[in-house]
Every structure is written in C-alpha cells, then in structure tokens.
Enzyme design. Structure first.
Site: not given
Ligand code: UD1
Ligand code: UDP
Length: 374
Positions: A98, A120, A134, A215, A217, A248
């Site tokens: 998603d 999924e 999502e 984490h 939104r 996160h």
């Molecule tokens: C995204 C997904 C969410 C998922 C989450 C998992 C969308 C809309 N959201 O949200 O569904 O649950 O990932 O974690 O697709 N950042 C870093 N390094 C990283 C990752 C993130 O610096 O490796 C920071 C950056 O500033 C980036 C911000 O996090 O711009 C947001 O990342 P983004 O993928 O847009 O949103 P998430 O909240 O991570």
């Molecule tokens: N996870 C990880 N390291 C962490 C936190 C979570 O590897 O520090 C793994 C967790 O086991 C799960 C996945 O990341 O499989 C979940 O990712 P996240 O919570 O970022 O996204 P969501 O599942 O909410 O989309």
C-alpha cells in the site's frame, strides 16, 4: 507466457515482504527472468533489507529526498518507471502492499499496458484517512491489477465484494511470514551481535523488554505526543523495564520522540534496526507497542502480544487471534493496557499464544507456482 517479471519496491516493509519472492523467482531462473527494481523511496532503511537478504538490484531509481512529500515520491517514481518500462518491457510487474511506490508501480505499468500482480491484496479499513494514505493507495492498485494475491480469506472476501473476478484472486498467506520464518530460524541458531544502544543482559518478566515502533502519518502531531507521554509514564512507573524504540528516520517522527523521550535511562532511542537484529529483538521482547502494519503480522507468529497504536486496522485477523489489541493514541488507554500486560500474568498469557492467521511461510512458493502456469 510470463517470463520477465519486474519486482518493484521502495520502502523497508515492501523490501522485507518482497525479498522472499525475489529469492523464489531467482531460484527458478530457468523459468523466470526476475528484475529487481527499487525506487528507493527509503534509502538507508531499504538498503538495510537489501543487505540482510543479499538481494541484487537491477535498477535503482534513488528517488528519496529528506522530508519528501507524497507528491515528490509520486512524480519521481512515475517518471523513472516509465523510462524503465519502455527499455526493459517486462511481461509482468509485481508490487506489494500500500505504499506510494506500490501505487506508482501499478499505475506506471498500467499506462504501458503491462499486467500487474499485487502481493498483499484486499486489506481494507474502508476509511480513506486511516491508514493515510495507504488505504487509498492499496485500493487504487486493485482495479489496475490482474493477479490479486490475498494474504487471508478475509482479504479475498473484500475483493470479491468489490467484484474482482474469483479466478484472479488467490489466497497465499502473507509473504512477511516467509521472510520472518527464514530470519527467526537464523537468529535462534546464531543470535546477531547486540545492536548499538541496546541494553545489555537478559530480559525476562523481572526485567521486561518492551519493543516500540511508531511512524504513521495519521499519528503525526498530537498522536505522537500522546504516544510519547504514555511511554514516558510507563518507563517512570516500571524502572526495572527496558523500553527500546528504534526510531524511524522520518523527521516528523524523530523530532517529537527525541524531544519527549530523550534523557530517561530506561528508554533507549536507537537507530532503525536491520531486519535480523529486529527479529531477534522481537523474539526477546515481553510485548510490543507499535503502529506498524508488518509488526502486527509478525507478532502472532512469534506469540508476542502487540498493542496497536491505531484507531482502526486493516489486519483484524491479529485481533481475532487474540495477540493484538487496538489501543489508539490515547495515552491513558495505552498505559492501562500496557500495565495489564506488565502486572497481570493471566492477561499476558492469554495474549501470548502463537498463532498463524497470516500464513504458513509458503506464500512465495504459491505465487511462483501460479505464475509458472499463467
Ligand atoms: C512510508 C510509507 C508507509 C510505510 C513506511 C514504512 C507511503 C506513503 N508511506 O512512509 O506506508 O508504512 O514507509 O516505514 O508510501 N527517511 C530517511 N531514510 C530512510 C527512510 C526515510 O531519511 O531510509 C526519511 C526521509 O526524510 C523521508 C522521510 O523519512 O523523506 C519520509 O519517508 P516516506 O517514505 O515518504 O514516508 P514514510 O513515513 O517512511
Ligand atoms: N522493522 C525492522 N527494523 C526496525 C523496525 C521494524 O526491520 O527497526 C521491520 C519489522 O519487522 C517489519 C517491518 O520492518 O517487518 C515493518 O516496517 P514499518 O513499520 O516501517 O512499516 P509498515 O509495516 O508499518 O508499513
């Protein structure tokens, strides 16, 4: 015949859930030509997973920007994918879940008239604001997809109710269980080195480890303030407990968490963990506090109670199984339910029985078998 398959993902959870499928298709190289394409919507947190599963990437679009908006991700992913599709012309595109990467992968493939498989498929809250964005991303993939791999029977029923033809749907189990089963076996055989910032020693009922992730939104702002207030109160009331929160990298998460929870000796704010040490940490934990989708699926398999800090969930199977409980972001409710798990042995035991509502670890084999015959 489907031969050349592009697997597209960009974030940590998609990578974890797609890794076993990439490996399964790679094992069947004679039959399939898998192409692993990453948008890198996440950079560091994606790379951690690529390394954990030794995945070889064929294309990396490297789109992440610090503090990116949803529009930034969408525009950059769509543009990069169009070019790649025109050059490599896969027979099928597979997306997972998603995220905005998943939605863009499906849309860009549809624009090139390339068939789409959705891993999924069919999870729903029917509330477009939770989880945001999502729920809507996942629903937008559905009409674009040709193969709907539903993790559970309930997800299949959701798709049928939306008039997706029965023959396009297959209940596979969730591929996260495939990934977790591989990793649990590894960490129990050979525990990883203790991650930086993790408390030393062993954990048990007298010194419970509470593992936290958060984490979403829809929880930004007030929701996070409440979550942090609850964790702070619990940590003060249970000085013998260790509260570990791999934070996160999203700046909207980092700021409130570090501001509100920094400075306590038994609250450990650490870097996001690689998948292997995170699975080890889940296995050590007394219970989990999380708003994560993936963690809700993993906890029942491990028999770990999880308090879900969301108002609603598209994964009610974990709640029916008794391992998960919805607590929202109300600090008092989080404190009350966590206190029950810390103080009431019977309540704890009732929630800590292992269940497999999300699959048996064979989802990727089923998907690959189905594609081999398509
Ligand atoms: C995204 C997904 C969410 C998922 C989450 C998992 C969308 C809309 N959201 O949200 O569904 O649950 O990932 O974690 O697709 N950042 C870093 N390094 C990283 C990752 C993130 O610096 O490796 C920071 C950056 O500033 C980036 C911000 O996090 O711009 C947001 O990342 P983004 O993928 O847009 O949103 P998430 O909240 O991570
Ligand atoms: N996870 C990880 N390291 C962490 C936190 C979570 O590897 O520090 C793994 C967790 O086991 C799960 C996945 O990341 O499989 C979940 O990712 P996240 O919570 O970022 O996204 P969501 O599942 O909410 O989309």
């Amino acid at each position: 015949m489907i031969r050349r398959v592009a697997l597209i993902f960009g974030t940590r959870p998609e990578a974890i859930k797609m890794a076993p499928l990439c490996l399964e298709l790679a094992r069947r190289q004679g039959r399939f030509e898998p192409l692993v394409w990453v948008t890198a919507q996440h950079r560091q947190m994606l790379d951690q997973v690529l390394e954990a599963f030794s995945l070889i990437v064929n294309r990396d679009f490297n789109i992440m920007q610090p503090g990116q908006s949803l529009t930034d991700v969408t525009v950059h992913a769509l543009r990069a994918l169009e070019v790649a599709f025109k050059e490599d012309r896969p027979d099928l595109v597979i997306v997972q879940g998603d995220t905005t990467t998943a939605m863009c992968g499906a849309l860009a493939a549809f624009y090139q008239r390339i068939p789409v498989g959705h891993v999924e498929a069919g999870l729903r809250t029917y509330n477009k604001l939770a989880p945001y964005p999502e729920e809507s991303n996942r629903r937008m993939v559905t009409p674009l997809a040709d193969f709907h791999w539903a993790p559970t029977e309930r997800a299949r029923q959701n798709l049928l109710a939306e008039r997706i033809p029965d023959e396009q749907i297959m209940v596979t189990g969730n591929t996260v269980i495939d990934a977790l089963a591989i990793m649990v076996e590894k960490v129990r055989r050979e525990p990883p080195p203790r991650p930086a910032g993790f408390p030393e020693g062993t954990f048990d009922e007298g010194r419970p480890l509470v593992l936290i992730t958060g984490h979403r939104r829809e929880n930004f702002g007030g929701g996070f303030e409440e979550i942090c207030r609850a964790i702070g109160t619990l940590a003060d009331r249970y000085p013998q407990g260790e509260f570990v929160y791999p934070v996160h990298l999203n700046p909207n998460v980092q700021e409130p968490v570090r501001r509100l929870l920094g400075g306590r000796t038994n609250v450990h704010l650490i870097e996001p963990l690689e998948y292997r040490p995170f699975v080890w940490a889940m296995d050590q934990a007394h219970f989990l506090l999380s708003d994560s989708g993936g963690v809700q699926e993993e906890a029942p398999f491990l028999g770990k109670p999880v308090l879900v800090m969301r108002e609603t969930t598209e994964r009610p199977e974990a709640i029916d199984a008794g391992t998960a409980r919805l607590v929202g972001t109300d600090a008092e409710l989080i404190i009350a339910e966590a206190t029950r798990l810390l103080d009431d042995r019977a309540a704890y035991e009732a929630m800590s029985r292992a269940h497999n509502p999300f699959g048996d670890g064979q989802a990727c084999r089923r998907i690959a078998d189905a594609l081999a015959q398509a």
